[in-house]
Design a protein around this motif. Structure first.
Motif, mmCIF file in Angstrom:
data_model
loop_
_atom_site.group_PDB
_atom_site.id
_atom_site.type_symbol
_atom_site.label_atom_id
_atom_site.label_comp_id
_atom_site.label_asym_id
_atom_site.label_seq_id
_atom_site.Cartn_x
_atom_site.Cartn_y
_atom_site.Cartn_z
ATOM 1 N N ALA A 105 -13.122 47.716 37.625
ATOM 2 C CA ALA A 105 -14.042 48.718 38.168
ATOM 3 C C ALA A 105 -14.190 48.558 39.675
ATOM 4 O O ALA A 105 -14.149 49.551 40.429
ATOM 5 C CB ALA A 105 -15.404 48.597 37.481
ATOM 6 N N ARG A 107 -16.012 53.456 35.882
ATOM 7 C CA ARG A 107 -14.627 53.896 35.924
ATOM 8 C C ARG A 107 -14.506 55.403 35.705
ATOM 9 O O ARG A 107 -13.684 56.069 36.335
ATOM 10 C CB ARG A 107 -13.805 53.146 34.884
ATOM 11 C CG ARG A 107 -13.791 51.643 35.117
ATOM 12 C CD ARG A 107 -12.889 50.921 34.144
ATOM 13 N NE ARG A 107 -11.490 51.247 34.365
ATOM 14 C CZ ARG A 107 -10.485 50.621 33.790
ATOM 15 N NH1 ARG A 107 -10.722 49.624 32.966
ATOM 16 N NH2 ARG A 107 -9.254 50.969 34.028
ATOM 17 N N ARG A 108 -15.367 55.945 34.819
ATOM 18 C CA ARG A 108 -15.338 57.383 34.590
ATOM 19 C C ARG A 108 -15.772 58.129 35.844
ATOM 20 O O ARG A 108 -15.217 59.170 36.199
ATOM 21 C CB ARG A 108 -16.267 57.726 33.431
ATOM 22 C CG ARG A 108 -16.189 59.183 32.994
ATOM 23 C CD ARG A 108 -17.307 59.491 32.005
ATOM 24 N NE ARG A 108 -17.344 58.532 30.908
ATOM 25 C CZ ARG A 108 -18.381 58.433 30.077
ATOM 26 N NH1 ARG A 108 -19.451 59.202 30.233
ATOM 27 N NH2 ARG A 108 -18.340 57.550 29.095
ATOM 28 N N SER A 167 -19.705 46.586 28.969
ATOM 29 C CA SER A 167 -18.531 47.446 28.801
ATOM 30 C C SER A 167 -18.900 48.908 29.009
ATOM 31 O O SER A 167 -18.127 49.676 29.587
ATOM 32 C CB SER A 167 -17.931 47.254 27.404
ATOM 33 O OG SER A 167 -17.441 45.946 27.227
ATOM 34 N N GLN A 168 -20.088 49.287 28.556
ATOM 35 C CA GLN A 168 -20.548 50.653 28.748
ATOM 36 C C GLN A 168 -20.803 50.938 30.224
ATOM 37 O O GLN A 168 -20.448 52.003 30.746
ATOM 38 C CB GLN A 168 -21.823 50.891 27.940
ATOM 39 C CG GLN A 168 -22.295 52.327 27.907
ATOM 40 C CD GLN A 168 -21.475 53.182 26.943
ATOM 41 O OE1 GLN A 168 -20.320 52.866 26.655
ATOM 42 N NE2 GLN A 168 -22.056 54.258 26.466
ATOM 43 N N CYS A 204 -17.566 51.354 31.869
ATOM 44 C CA CYS A 204 -17.035 52.669 31.498
ATOM 45 C C CYS A 204 -17.627 53.760 32.379
ATOM 46 O O CYS A 204 -16.912 54.647 32.859
ATOM 47 C CB CYS A 204 -17.323 52.941 30.032
ATOM 48 S SG CYS A 204 -16.706 54.531 29.441
ATOM 49 N N PHE A 205 -18.932 53.683 32.632
ATOM 50 C CA PHE A 205 -19.569 54.674 33.510
ATOM 51 C C PHE A 205 -18.996 54.599 34.921
ATOM 52 O O PHE A 205 -18.736 55.617 35.558
ATOM 53 C CB PHE A 205 -21.077 54.440 33.558
ATOM 54 C CG PHE A 205 -21.786 54.698 32.263
ATOM 55 C CD1 PHE A 205 -21.398 55.739 31.437
ATOM 56 C CD2 PHE A 205 -22.838 53.890 31.858
ATOM 57 C CE1 PHE A 205 -22.048 55.978 30.233
ATOM 58 C CE2 PHE A 205 -23.496 54.115 30.667
ATOM 59 C CZ PHE A 205 -23.100 55.158 29.852
ATOM 60 N N ASP A 232 -25.993 60.452 26.007
ATOM 61 C CA ASP A 232 -24.927 60.996 26.843
ATOM 62 C C ASP A 232 -25.500 61.940 27.891
ATOM 63 O O ASP A 232 -24.772 62.710 28.512
ATOM 64 C CB ASP A 232 -23.887 61.722 25.979
ATOM 65 C CG ASP A 232 -24.500 62.853 25.165
ATOM 66 O OD1 ASP A 232 -25.717 63.083 25.272
ATOM 67 O OD2 ASP A 232 -23.743 63.506 24.416
ATOM 68 N N SER A 252 -15.620 42.244 30.448
ATOM 69 C CA SER A 252 -15.925 43.643 30.162
ATOM 70 C C SER A 252 -15.218 44.613 31.108
ATOM 71 O O SER A 252 -15.384 45.828 30.960
ATOM 72 C CB SER A 252 -17.438 43.862 30.232
ATOM 73 O OG SER A 252 -18.112 43.021 29.319
#
Length: 456
Positions: free
Chosen positions: A207, A166-167, A159-160, A163-164, A106, A202
Motif C-alpha cells: 500500500a 489500495r482501492r 487487511s480491510q 484494501c481501502f 460499504d 496484511s
C-alpha cells in the motif's frame, strides 16, 4: 438532545434522531474541549450505545437508517478528537464501533469517518507506551472467530484498511486513501514489533509503495508513505527484509531521489534506505540484495541537496562508509588492487561533498568527512594492503580506522567484538522525532510523533 434520543419518539422519527446527533456532534467538535468533556460527564456514550442497540427494532427504511448511522459515526469521531485528547476510558468503546463499520459497511462516508476515528484514537496517545497499547487494542478486536490469530497471517481489520488504501489508489476521488494510509503509518510507528508484523502481513508495504510511486499523489501523502516505510525498515530484520523483498517498494525509495521528487519525500526515502543498509548490509537476503552502488549514489545526492539537517547527513555518511567497506570486501574476494566503490564515489561526486563538509559543517560531520576522505580518497593509499594489514576488516586493529561514527560512541571500552553487527539504533538515534505535518490538520492530537525507531 440526549433526552430526546432516549425518548419513545426517537423510534418513530429518524429525522429527530439525526438532528439530535448533529447537535451533539457540533458541541463535541467545538474548539473548547471542555464542552466535549461535559458531554462525557453527562453520559453521551451511554445514550449513543442505547440508541445503537435499539435501532434494529425501529421501523425505519434502509435509507433512513443509513443517514442516522452516518451522523452517528461522524459524532463518534468528533468525540475522539481534540487537544488534549479525551481519556481512553471515555472512548474505549469507539475502537469496536469503528471496527464494525470498517468490516461491515460499504458506505463511503461511514468508512471515511471510521478510518479517521481510529486515527484520532491513535493520535490521542499521551506517550509511546499508551500509543502501543492502543495499537494492540486494535489488533485485539475480535470478529467472532474465537481463536488466537497467527501473527504471520493477515489481520482481518488491517487487511480491510489496506484494501481501502489500495482501492483508493485507483480512484483519485476516493476519500479513503489519506485516512487509511495514515492509520497504517501510525500503527507501524509503534514500539510493538507484533503490530508492525501484522501490518506487513496484511499488505502495508504494498500500500505504501503504490502511493510512493504515484506521481499524481500529493507530496504530503507520498512523504508519509516514505516515512512509514522507513519505520518498517528500521524495525526487526525480518521487517526490513519485507521492504527489500518488495522490489517495487525498494526501487521506489531510490527512484524518488533519483527522479527529483520533493525534498520532503526524498528526505524520508533517504532515511528508509539508510535503515535498510544498516539493518541488512549488502549481502543477499534470500533472493534479493541491497544495491550498494545505488546506496552510494543516493547518499551522495542527498548530501548535496540536504545541507541543513546534520542528523540525516551523519546517517548518510555512515551509509557511505558501509558501502566503501563493502567495496573492500569485494576487492579482497575478487583479487582487485583497488576498492571499486572508491572509483564509484569519485564518479558520483562523493569526494566533492566530503570536501564541502570539511569546509563548513559542524565538528562531528567534519571529523567523519575527514575520516572518509583519508581512508577512501582517491590515490594508491586506498589500495588494499599486500598482506597482513587490517584495511577492510570489520573491526580494524588500527584505531585510526574508527567505526561508523554513530556506533563508535556506543562501543564498549574494549571495542566492538569482531563479529558485532551494525545496530540500526546507533546510526539513526539522531533522527529528529518531529512528525510530518498531519495530513488532516483538524485531527491533530498531541505533538508526539509515534516514530518508534528514532530517538525522542
Amino acid at each position: 438532545a440526549m433526552v430526546a434520543l432516549a425518548s419513545p419518539g426517537a423510534a418513530e422519527r429518524h429525522d429527530l434522531c439525526d438532528q439530535c446527533l448533529w447537535l451533539l456532534g457540533n458541541i463535541a467538535g467545538d474548539g473548547d474541549v471542555a464542552l466535549r468533556d461535559a458531554l462525557f460527564a453527562a453520559g453521551v456514550m451511554e445514550a449513543l450505545g442505547l440508541l445503537f442497540m435499539q435501532m434494529p427494532a425501529f421501523s425505519w427504511s434502509v435509507q433512513e437508517r443509513a443517514q442516522v448511522l452516518r451522523t452517528l459515526t461522524w459524532l463518534m469521531g468528533s468525540l475522539c478528537r481534540g487537544i488534549p485528547a479525551p481519556a481512553l476510558a471515555d472512548v474505549e468503546c469507539c475502537f469496536d464501533y469503528f471496527a464494525q463499520v470498517l468490516m461491515g459497511s460499504d458506505d463511503a462516508q461511514m468508512l471515511h469517518e471510521a478510518l479517521w476515528g481510529l486515527c484520532y484514537l491513535m493520535e490521542g496517545a499521551s506517550n509511546e507506551e499508551d500509543c502501543s497499547a492502543r495499537a494492540e487494542r486494535i489488533l485485539s478486536i475480535d470478529f467472532g472467530e474465537g481463536e488466537a490469530r497467527d501473527p504471520a497471517e493477515p489481520h482481518p481489520l488491517l487487511s480491510q484498511v489496506v484494501c481501502f488504501a489500495r482501492r483508493a489508489a485507483q480512484d483519485l476521488r476516493s476519500p479513503l486513501r489519506v485516512p487509511a494510509l495514515r492509520l497504517l503509518g501510525l500503527l507501524v510507528a509503534t514500539t510493538v514489533p507484533e503490530v508492525t508484523d501484522a501490518a506487513v502481513a496484511s499488505g502495508a508495504v504494498q500500500a505504501f509503495r503504490l502511493v510512493l510511486r504515484d506521481a499524481k499523489a500529493s507530496d504530503a501523502v507520498r512523504r508519509d508513505a516514505a516515512w512509514a516505510l522507513s519505520n518498517i525498515a528500521a524495525g526487526t530484520k525480518d521487517q526490513a527484509v519485507a521492504v527489500l523483498s518488495d522490489a517495487a517498494a525498494s526501487d521506489a525509495l531510490f527512484a524518488v531521489v533519483e527522479q527529483g521528487a520533493s525534498h520532503a519525500v526524498r528526505r524520508e526515502s533517504a532515511w528508509a534506505v539508510v535503515a535498510l543498509a544498516t539493518q541488512l548490509g549488502f549481502e543477499a537476503q534470500g533472493a534479493v540484495a541491497l544495491d550498494a552502488r545505488r546506496v552510494l549514489a543516493l547518499a551522495t545526492a542527498m548530501l548535496r541537496d540536504d545541507r541543513g539537517e546534520a542528523a540525516l547527513q551523519r546517517a548518510l555518511l555512515d551509509a557511505a562508509e558501509l558501502v566503501l567497506r563493502h567495496g573492500d570486501g569485494v576487492a579482497r574476494a575478487q583479487g582487485l588492487k583497488a576498492n571499486p566503490m572508491v572509483r564509484l564515489g569519485e564518479e558520483v561526486g562523493l569526494l566533492d561533498e566530503l570536501e564541502e563538509l570539511l569546509r563548513g559543517s559542524e565538528p562531528g560531520l567534519q571529523r567523519k568527512a575527514q575520516l572518509l576522505t583519508t581512508r577512501f580518497g582517491a590515490g594508491p593509499e586506498n589500495r588494499l594492503p599486500d598482506k597482513g594489514g587490517s584495511f577492510g576488516s570489520k573491526t580494524p586493529q588500527n584505531a585510526a580506522w574508527g567505526t561508523p561514527s554513530a556506533i563508535q560512541a556506543a562501543a564498549p571500552p574494549g571495542g566492538l567484538p569482531t563479529d558485532s553487527a551494525l545496530e540500526l539504533k546507533d546510526v539513526v538515534d539522531a533522527h529528529p522525532c518531529a512528525p510530518p505535518a498531519p495530513l488532516f490538520v483538524a485531527c491533530q492530537g498531541p505533538a508526539l510523533r509515534q516514530q518508534r525507531r528514532w530517538a525522542a
